[in-house]
Design a protein around this motif. Structure first.
Motif, PDB file in Angstrom:
ATOM      1  N   ARG A  11      36.694  14.616  34.014  1.00  9.60           N
ATOM      2  CA  ARG A  11      36.954  14.313  35.523  1.00  9.60           C
ATOM      3  C   ARG A  11      37.961  14.993  35.785  1.00  9.60           C
ATOM      4  O   ARG A  11      37.920  15.474  37.133  1.00  9.60           O
ATOM      5  CB  ARG A  11      37.453  12.546  35.378  1.00  9.60           C
ATOM      6  N   LEU A  12      38.977  15.530  34.904  1.00  9.53           N
ATOM      7  CA  LEU A  12      40.002  16.220  35.491  1.00  9.53           C
ATOM      8  C   LEU A  12      39.414  17.899  35.870  1.00  9.53           C
ATOM      9  O   LEU A  12      39.498  18.604  36.913  1.00  9.53           O
ATOM     10  CB  LEU A  12      41.242  16.473  34.690  1.00  9.53           C
ATOM     11  N   VAL A  17      36.858  21.833  39.582  1.00 12.85           N
ATOM     12  CA  VAL A  17      35.691  22.376  40.051  1.00 12.85           C
ATOM     13  C   VAL A  17      35.409  22.241  41.568  1.00 12.85           C
ATOM     14  O   VAL A  17      35.225  22.933  42.312  1.00 12.85           O
ATOM     15  CB  VAL A  17      34.496  22.051  39.383  1.00 12.85           C
ATOM     16  N   GLU A  18      35.422  20.892  41.856  1.00 15.13           N
ATOM     17  CA  GLU A  18      35.209  20.481  43.300  1.00 15.13           C
ATOM     18  C   GLU A  18      36.156  21.272  44.113  1.00 15.13           C
ATOM     19  O   GLU A  18      36.019  21.787  45.299  1.00 15.13           O
ATOM     20  CB  GLU A  18      35.353  19.017  43.412  1.00 15.13           C
ATOM     21  N   ARG A  61      33.365  26.465  33.419  1.00 22.08           N
ATOM     22  CA  ARG A  61      32.274  25.452  33.944  1.00 22.08           C
ATOM     23  C   ARG A  61      31.532  26.826  34.732  1.00 22.08           C
ATOM     24  O   ARG A  61      30.144  26.615  34.798  1.00 22.08           O
ATOM     25  CB  ARG A  61      32.663  24.395  34.850  1.00 22.08           C
ATOM     26  N   GLY A  62      32.284  27.542  35.645  1.00 25.51           N
ATOM     27  CA  GLY A  62      31.298  28.571  36.619  1.00 25.51           C
ATOM     28  C   GLY A  62      30.478  29.433  35.474  1.00 25.51           C
ATOM     29  O   GLY A  62      29.515  29.638  35.966  1.00 25.51           O
ATOM     30  N   MET A  99      34.529  29.566  43.066  1.00 25.93           N
ATOM     31  CA  MET A  99      34.412  29.606  41.661  1.00 25.93           C
ATOM     32  C   MET A  99      34.356  31.007  41.319  1.00 25.93           C
ATOM     33  O   MET A  99      34.844  31.468  40.395  1.00 25.93           O
ATOM     34  CB  MET A  99      33.054  28.844  41.352  1.00 25.93           C
ATOM     35  N   TYR A 100      33.428  31.666  41.826  1.00 31.59           N
ATOM     36  CA  TYR A 100      33.068  33.260  41.567  1.00 31.59           C
ATOM     37  C   TYR A 100      34.285  34.042  41.636  1.00 31.59           C
ATOM     38  O   TYR A 100      34.726  34.733  40.735  1.00 31.59           O
ATOM     39  CB  TYR A 100      32.060  33.895  42.582  1.00 31.59           C
ATOM     40  N   GLU A 101      35.246  33.707  42.605  1.00 34.97           N
ATOM     41  CA  GLU A 101      36.545  34.508  42.658  1.00 34.97           C
ATOM     42  C   GLU A 101      37.492  34.170  41.533  1.00 34.97           C
ATOM     43  O   GLU A 101      38.255  34.943  40.941  1.00 34.97           O
ATOM     44  CB  GLU A 101      37.227  34.367  43.956  1.00 34.97           C
TER      45      GLU A 101
END
Length: 197
Positions: A11-12, A17-18, A61-62, A99-101
């Motif tokens: 969850r964290l 990610v969000e 995750r990315g 995310m990419y950055e």
């Protein structure tokens, strides 16, 4: 780790990610992630003793998503597969900018050290690069130089993604020349004029 602990850890990371997708890597702090996950501000420290470890879990995750995109490229010909992977890389950079950055800010990430309760970030990034180097070796017929050529190609794609994200390629070339530019990038590293179609 208990199922409840694993669930809270996930969850964290989900909240991280969000947050990185919505606001960029600079917004990813332990307090804000705790707030979004609905836990006390001290809860993330149990799973991520440092900010770097939390950012690394988010970045992992990315890389997993990017790896899945690469794996989904179906071309049988190695050169077409590299072209497809390059397109996915550029698409990912455009669609998942925050995310990419974060993923390539190794100054912020914990790439070598073991993360708390999780694998090293390198375990996600290493296979992506090895797969690219293998394909480059198939394209060029030079397995020994393939890692250097793959690194140069990746660096070129990364620069292209940045320039496209800033709108610079449109200023230089005008609209609609992305495939032509990608073909030139591929030809520069893989030889020939075929490149992307």
């Amino acid at each position: 780790m208990s199922d409840a602990g694993e669930s809270l850890r996930e969850r964290l990371v989900d909240a991280g990610v969000e947050l990185v997708l919505a606001e960029g890597s600079g917004a990813v702090g332990l307090r804000e992630i705790a707030r979004r996950a609905g836990v006390s501000h001290g809860a993330p420290r149990r799973y991520f003793p440092t900010h770097r470890e939390l950012l690394s879990a988010v970045a992992r995750r990315g890389f997993a998503e990017l790896g899945a995109r690469f794996a989904g490229v179906a071309a049988a010909d190695p050169r077409e597969r590299v072209a497809g992977i390059a397109r996915e890389y550029l698409r990912f950079a455009e669609e998942r900018r925050g995310m990419y950055e974060l993923m390539f800010r190794h100054d912020l990430l914990n790439g070598d050290g073991q993360e708390a309760d999780g694998p090293r970030l390198r375990e996600e990034t290493g296979p992506l690069f090895a797969g690219m180097a293998h394909l480059v070796g198939e394209c060029t017929g030079d397995a020994e130089r393939a890692p250097v050529v793959a690194a140069a190609l990746w660096a070129n794609l990364h620069g292209l993604a940045q320039l496209q994200g800033w709108g610079s390629t449109r200023l230089m070339l005008g609209e609609g020349r992305e495939e032509e530019l990608l073909a030139a990038v591929l030809a520069a590293h893989l030889g020939g004029a075929g490149g992307a179609r």
